[in-house]
Design an enzyme around this catalytic site. Structure first.
Site, PDB file in Angstrom:
ATOM      1  N   ASP A  16       0.872  -1.179   0.000  1.00 14.16           N
ATOM      2  CA  ASP A  16       0.000   0.000   0.000  1.00 14.16           C
ATOM      3  C   ASP A  16       0.906   1.225   0.000  1.00 14.16           C
ATOM      4  O   ASP A  16       2.112   1.125   0.250  1.00 14.16           O
ATOM      5  CB  ASP A  16      -0.902  -0.010   1.250  1.00 14.16           C
ATOM      6  CG  ASP A  16      -1.834   1.207   1.328  1.00 14.16           C
ATOM      7  OD1 ASP A  16      -2.202   1.738   0.263  1.00 14.16           O
ATOM      8  OD2 ASP A  16      -2.178   1.636   2.438  1.00 14.16           O
ATOM      9  N   SER A  17       0.304   2.366  -0.230  1.00 18.42           N
ATOM     10  CA  SER A  17       1.061   3.620  -0.145  1.00 18.42           C
ATOM     11  C   SER A  17       1.526   3.874   1.284  1.00 18.42           C
ATOM     12  O   SER A  17       2.454   4.631   1.513  1.00 18.42           O
ATOM     13  CB  SER A  17       0.191   4.786  -0.619  1.00 18.42           C
ATOM     14  OG  SER A  17      -0.939   4.922   0.231  1.00 18.42           O
ATOM     15  N   CYS A  79      -4.557  -1.118  -1.872  1.00 19.85           N
ATOM     16  CA  CYS A  79      -4.713   0.324  -2.032  1.00 19.85           C
ATOM     17  C   CYS A  79      -5.677   0.559  -3.193  1.00 19.85           C
ATOM     18  O   CYS A  79      -5.421   0.098  -4.307  1.00 19.85           O
ATOM     19  CB  CYS A  79      -3.348   0.941  -2.338  1.00 19.85           C
ATOM     20  SG  CYS A  79      -3.376   2.687  -2.768  1.00 19.85           S
ATOM     21  N   GLU A 157      -1.910   8.250   8.600  1.00 23.22           N
ATOM     22  CA  GLU A 157      -0.478   7.978   8.450  1.00 23.22           C
ATOM     23  C   GLU A 157       0.330   8.543   9.625  1.00 23.22           C
ATOM     24  O   GLU A 157       1.347   7.988  10.016  1.00 23.22           O
ATOM     25  CB  GLU A 157       0.051   8.584   7.143  1.00 23.22           C
ATOM     26  CG  GLU A 157      -0.326   7.812   5.898  1.00 23.22           C
ATOM     27  CD  GLU A 157       0.371   6.467   5.780  1.00 23.22           C
ATOM     28  OE1 GLU A 157       1.568   6.380   6.087  1.00 23.22           O
ATOM     29  OE2 GLU A 157      -0.300   5.493   5.394  1.00 23.22           O
ATOM     30  N   CYS A 189     -11.199   3.469   0.418  1.00 23.08           N
ATOM     31  CA  CYS A 189      -9.757   3.569   0.653  1.00 23.08           C
ATOM     32  C   CYS A 189      -9.442   2.660   1.824  1.00 23.08           C
ATOM     33  O   CYS A 189     -10.177   2.651   2.817  1.00 23.08           O
ATOM     34  CB  CYS A 189      -9.368   5.018   0.961  1.00 23.08           C
ATOM     35  SG  CYS A 189      -7.672   5.226   1.562  1.00 23.08           S
ATOM     36  N   HIS A 191      -7.324   2.864   4.067  1.00 23.53           N
ATOM     37  CA  HIS A 191      -7.025   3.571   5.315  1.00 23.53           C
ATOM     38  C   HIS A 191      -8.297   3.781   6.158  1.00 23.53           C
ATOM     39  O   HIS A 191      -8.232   3.825   7.389  1.00 23.53           O
ATOM     40  CB  HIS A 191      -6.419   4.950   5.021  1.00 23.53           C
ATOM     41  CG  HIS A 191      -4.977   4.932   4.641  1.00 23.53           C
ATOM     42  ND1 HIS A 191      -4.543   4.521   3.404  1.00 23.53           N
ATOM     43  CD2 HIS A 191      -3.861   5.280   5.344  1.00 23.53           C
ATOM     44  CE1 HIS A 191      -3.221   4.632   3.348  1.00 23.53           C
ATOM     45  NE2 HIS A 191      -2.784   5.082   4.512  1.00 23.53           N
TER      46      HIS A 191
END
Length: 269
Positions: A16-17, A79, A157, A189, A191
């Site tokens: 993932d990012s 992602c 993040e 997403c 996240h």
């Protein structure tokens, strides 16, 4: 980049990012306890949601090469932004199973009674043609509200997902959707499951929230079985964690989201 492995004890590569894909990796680890997992976070370049398509493709290919060099038997692009922008070109280059993450529009459209559905997504996902085509295919007559959410990934993040500022931003994005009469909210997403509780409080009990970890894990199980790559029952799965920005602070954020202490290793590109 093509690589094929017939070693069913090899690891599953998940990337993932940043930390969002941990929501997918955690589900895989719980559902497939005998599988080894290598998780890579490209946190130096997170979030992908505000990056150009060319940049996203370049980073996805770099992450895939690093995982292939570690001998993984399957790739999970954990992602949404990377999936909609880069999965097709990656599949053309790689022989092993590749599973992507797409917003669960189809089940949302089936479940919705008011036929009003909202999708929370990154800027890059919300503008992507593949994503728009997915909505066109699966909306099932429902009205779809696409809500880009700049700033949310950054809060997660940085481990600031419970901050007043994050809650204020969530209210800004969700309250207008509730006023539109939505009864289903899709987390577009990986996240966002880490702020699902806050989303639920703001959206209210009448709004059903759908995320994608379970269907992605099911698809992975199916692909492993089809390719005779399912790990043997005698193996106890281990998970390794790498990041392109492996700091002590990030290791703490990873451990908090994984809900267990872990070691975060630097990614050597």
């Amino acid at each position: 980049m093509k690589q094929t492995t017939t070693d069913n004890s090899a690891a599953i590569g998940v990337f993932d990012s940043g930390v969002g894909g941990l929501s997918i990796a955690k589900c895989i680890a719980q559902q497939l306890p005998h599988e080894n997992i290598i998780y890579i976070a490209d946190s130096r370049h997170a979030p992908y949601g505000e990056k150009s398509v060319d940049f996203i493709i370049q980073r996805v290919n770099t992450m895939a090469k690093l995982l292939l060099a570690k001998g993984v038997k399957a790739l999970v692009i954990a992602c949404n932004t990377a999936t909609v922008n880069a999965i097709e070109q990656l599949r053309a280059q790689v022989n092993i199973p590749i599973i992507g993450v797409e917003p669960a529009i189809k089940p949302a459209a089936k479940q919705s009674i008011s036929k009003k559905i909202a999708i929370l997504a990154t800027q890059a996902t919300s503008e992507n043609q593949r994503f728009k085509d997915l909505i066109d295919r699966h909306h099932n007559g429902a009205q779809i509200f696409i809500q880009p959410c700049p700033g949310l990934v950054e809060f997660i993040e940085q481990g600031q997902q419970h901050s007043p500022a994050c809650n204020a931003l969530l209210r800004q994005y969700i309250e207008p959707l509730v006023k539109q009469g939505i009864d289903t909210l899709v987390l577009g997403c990986t996240h966002y499951p880490f702020i699902q509780q806050q989303i639920s409080v703001i959206a209210g009990q009448q709004v059903n929230i759908i995320e994608t970890a379970a269907p992605v894990t099911q698809q992975l199980m199916k692909k492993l079985a089809e390719n005779n790559l399912t790990a043997g029952k005698t193996q106890q799965g281990q998970t390794q964690f790498f990041s392109s920005l492996a700091t002590k602070q990030q290791e703490q954020i990873f451990s908090q989201l994984w809900q267990a202490p872990l070691t975060l290793q630097p990614l050597k590109e």
